[in-house]
Motif scaffolding. Sequence first.
Motif, PDB file in Angstrom:
ATOM      1  N   UNK A  91       0.809  -1.215   0.000  1.00  0.00           N
ATOM      2  CA  UNK A  91       0.000   0.000   0.000  1.00  0.00           C
ATOM      3  C   UNK A  91       0.845   1.268   0.000  1.00  0.00           C
ATOM      4  N   UNK A  92       1.976   1.214   0.661  1.00  0.00           N
ATOM      5  CA  UNK A  92       2.814   2.408   0.793  1.00  0.00           C
ATOM      6  C   UNK A  92       3.236   2.957  -0.568  1.00  0.00           C
ATOM      7  N   UNK A  93       3.340   2.081  -1.531  1.00  0.00           N
ATOM      8  CA  UNK A  93       3.852   2.472  -2.845  1.00  0.00           C
ATOM      9  C   UNK A  93       2.756   2.881  -3.827  1.00  0.00           C
ATOM     10  N   UNK A  94       1.547   3.012  -3.331  1.00  0.00           N
ATOM     11  CA  UNK A  94       0.428   3.313  -4.209  1.00  0.00           C
ATOM     12  C   UNK A  94      -0.282   4.609  -3.824  1.00  0.00           C
ATOM     13  N   UNK A  95      -0.654   5.359  -4.829  1.00  0.00           N
ATOM     14  CA  UNK A  95      -1.633   6.417  -4.631  1.00  0.00           C
ATOM     15  C   UNK A  95      -2.980   5.733  -4.405  1.00  0.00           C
ATOM     16  N   UNK A  96      -3.681   6.171  -3.383  1.00  0.00           N
ATOM     17  CA  UNK A  96      -4.984   5.583  -3.083  1.00  0.00           C
ATOM     18  C   UNK A  96      -6.059   6.644  -3.229  1.00  0.00           C
ATOM     19  N   UNK A  97      -7.003   6.379  -4.087  1.00  0.00           N
ATOM     20  CA  UNK A  97      -8.053   7.338  -4.350  1.00  0.00           C
ATOM     21  C   UNK A  97      -9.418   6.818  -3.957  1.00  0.00           C
ATOM     22  N   UNK A  98     -10.303   7.757  -3.699  1.00  0.00           N
ATOM     23  CA  UNK A  98     -11.719   7.462  -3.490  1.00  0.00           C
ATOM     24  C   UNK A  98     -12.516   8.216  -4.547  1.00  0.00           C
ATOM     25  N   UNK A  99     -13.424   7.500  -5.161  1.00  0.00           N
ATOM     26  CA  UNK A  99     -14.312   8.069  -6.158  1.00  0.00           C
ATOM     27  C   UNK A  99     -15.736   7.684  -5.810  1.00  0.00           C
ATOM     28  N   UNK A 100     -16.695   8.371  -6.387  1.00  0.00           N
ATOM     29  CA  UNK A 100     -18.088   8.009  -6.161  1.00  0.00           C
ATOM     30  C   UNK A 100     -18.883   8.227  -7.439  1.00  0.00           C
ATOM     31  N   UNK A 123     -24.307   7.778  -3.236  1.00  0.00           N
ATOM     32  CA  UNK A 123     -23.722   7.153  -4.412  1.00  0.00           C
ATOM     33  C   UNK A 123     -22.971   5.893  -4.041  1.00  0.00           C
ATOM     34  N   UNK A 124     -22.409   5.276  -5.048  1.00  0.00           N
ATOM     35  CA  UNK A 124     -21.527   4.132  -4.832  1.00  0.00           C
ATOM     36  C   UNK A 124     -20.102   4.671  -4.723  1.00  0.00           C
ATOM     37  N   UNK A 125     -19.444   4.288  -3.664  1.00  0.00           N
ATOM     38  CA  UNK A 125     -18.088   4.766  -3.399  1.00  0.00           C
ATOM     39  C   UNK A 125     -17.088   3.670  -3.734  1.00  0.00           C
ATOM     40  N   UNK A 126     -16.067   4.054  -4.468  1.00  0.00           N
ATOM     41  CA  UNK A 126     -15.034   3.130  -4.909  1.00  0.00           C
ATOM     42  C   UNK A 126     -13.670   3.572  -4.407  1.00  0.00           C
ATOM     43  N   UNK A 127     -12.858   2.627  -3.978  1.00  0.00           N
ATOM     44  CA  UNK A 127     -11.461   2.945  -3.758  1.00  0.00           C
ATOM     45  C   UNK A 127     -10.667   2.430  -4.951  1.00  0.00           C
ATOM     46  N   UNK A 128      -9.528   3.066  -5.160  1.00  0.00           N
ATOM     47  CA  UNK A 128      -8.708   2.744  -6.311  1.00  0.00           C
ATOM     48  C   UNK A 128      -7.242   2.882  -5.943  1.00  0.00           C
ATOM     49  N   UNK A 129      -6.414   2.092  -6.594  1.00  0.00           N
ATOM     50  CA  UNK A 129      -4.975   2.104  -6.338  1.00  0.00           C
ATOM     51  C   UNK A 129      -4.217   2.291  -7.646  1.00  0.00           C
ATOM     52  N   UNK A 130      -3.226   3.177  -7.588  1.00  0.00           N
ATOM     53  CA  UNK A 130      -2.392   3.416  -8.758  1.00  0.00           C
ATOM     54  C   UNK A 130      -0.953   3.605  -8.333  1.00  0.00           C
ATOM     55  N   UNK A 131      -0.023   3.041  -9.067  1.00  0.00           N
ATOM     56  CA  UNK A 131       1.381   3.068  -8.666  1.00  0.00           C
ATOM     57  C   UNK A 131       2.198   4.118  -9.386  1.00  0.00           C
ATOM     58  N   UNK A 132       1.599   4.853 -10.315  1.00  0.00           N
ATOM     59  CA  UNK A 132       2.356   5.852 -11.059  1.00  0.00           C
ATOM     60  C   UNK A 132       2.790   6.993 -10.166  1.00  0.00           C
ATOM     61  N   UNK A 168      -5.487   7.289 -13.774  1.00  0.00           N
ATOM     62  CA  UNK A 168      -4.225   7.059 -13.066  1.00  0.00           C
ATOM     63  C   UNK A 168      -4.279   5.824 -12.161  1.00  0.00           C
ATOM     64  N   UNK A 169      -5.429   5.197 -12.092  1.00  0.00           N
ATOM     65  CA  UNK A 169      -5.604   4.078 -11.163  1.00  0.00           C
ATOM     66  C   UNK A 169      -5.838   2.788 -11.944  1.00  0.00           C
ATOM     67  N   UNK A 170      -5.022   1.793 -11.642  1.00  0.00           N
ATOM     68  CA  UNK A 170      -5.109   0.526 -12.365  1.00  0.00           C
ATOM     69  C   UNK A 170      -6.029  -0.482 -11.681  1.00  0.00           C
ATOM     70  N   UNK A 171      -6.249  -0.277 -10.391  1.00  0.00           N
ATOM     71  CA  UNK A 171      -6.997  -1.271  -9.628  1.00  0.00           C
ATOM     72  C   UNK A 171      -8.164  -0.600  -8.919  1.00  0.00           C
ATOM     73  N   UNK A 172      -9.311  -1.268  -8.958  1.00  0.00           N
ATOM     74  CA  UNK A 172     -10.536  -0.710  -8.384  1.00  0.00           C
ATOM     75  C   UNK A 172     -11.240  -1.761  -7.538  1.00  0.00           C
ATOM     76  N   UNK A 173     -11.902  -1.284  -6.496  1.00  0.00           N
ATOM     77  CA  UNK A 173     -12.762  -2.158  -5.722  1.00  0.00           C
ATOM     78  C   UNK A 173     -14.132  -2.281  -6.370  1.00  0.00           C
ATOM     79  N   UNK A 174     -14.984  -3.052  -5.740  1.00  0.00           N
ATOM     80  CA  UNK A 174     -16.306  -3.318  -6.296  1.00  0.00           C
ATOM     81  C   UNK A 174     -17.325  -2.243  -5.913  1.00  0.00           C
TER      82      UNK A 174
END
Length: 125
Positions: A29-38, A92-101, A111-117
């Motif tokens: 996790x430390x190496x990833x930008x972590x975002x929240x979207x909705x 809304x539906x809230x999503x977390x996302x992870x991106x390593x760039x 910018x995020x390669x990985x998304x939750x459900x």
Amino acid sequence: QVQLVESGGGLVQPGGSLRLSCAASGLNLRRYNMGWFRQAPGKEREFVGAHRRNGGAISYEDSVKGRFTISRDNAENTVYLQMNDLKSEDTGVYYCAAGSQITSAVRQSEMYAHWGQGTQVTVSS
């Protein structure tokens, strides 16, 4: 295999609070930008906030500033979104996302390669 699992959504009255969790596996996790979207019904997905990698800056969408707080527990590989003073427009539906760039463009979903459900948040009286 990277997996993100959100939890903590639900129905809350206006002015109430919720804390969303995003449990990550398969990544440091430390190496990833972590975002929240909705995404609200009938609307496009929008940026809520993000915490940049390696202890970097945290940024928020203007409408949630002062009400929402992002934090992370790298040891537990979990990111949190504390939401206070919730309003109906936060529904809304809230999503977390992870991106390593290494990027400052953390507001962009590309910018995020990985998304939750996703987890549903409904603010209603």
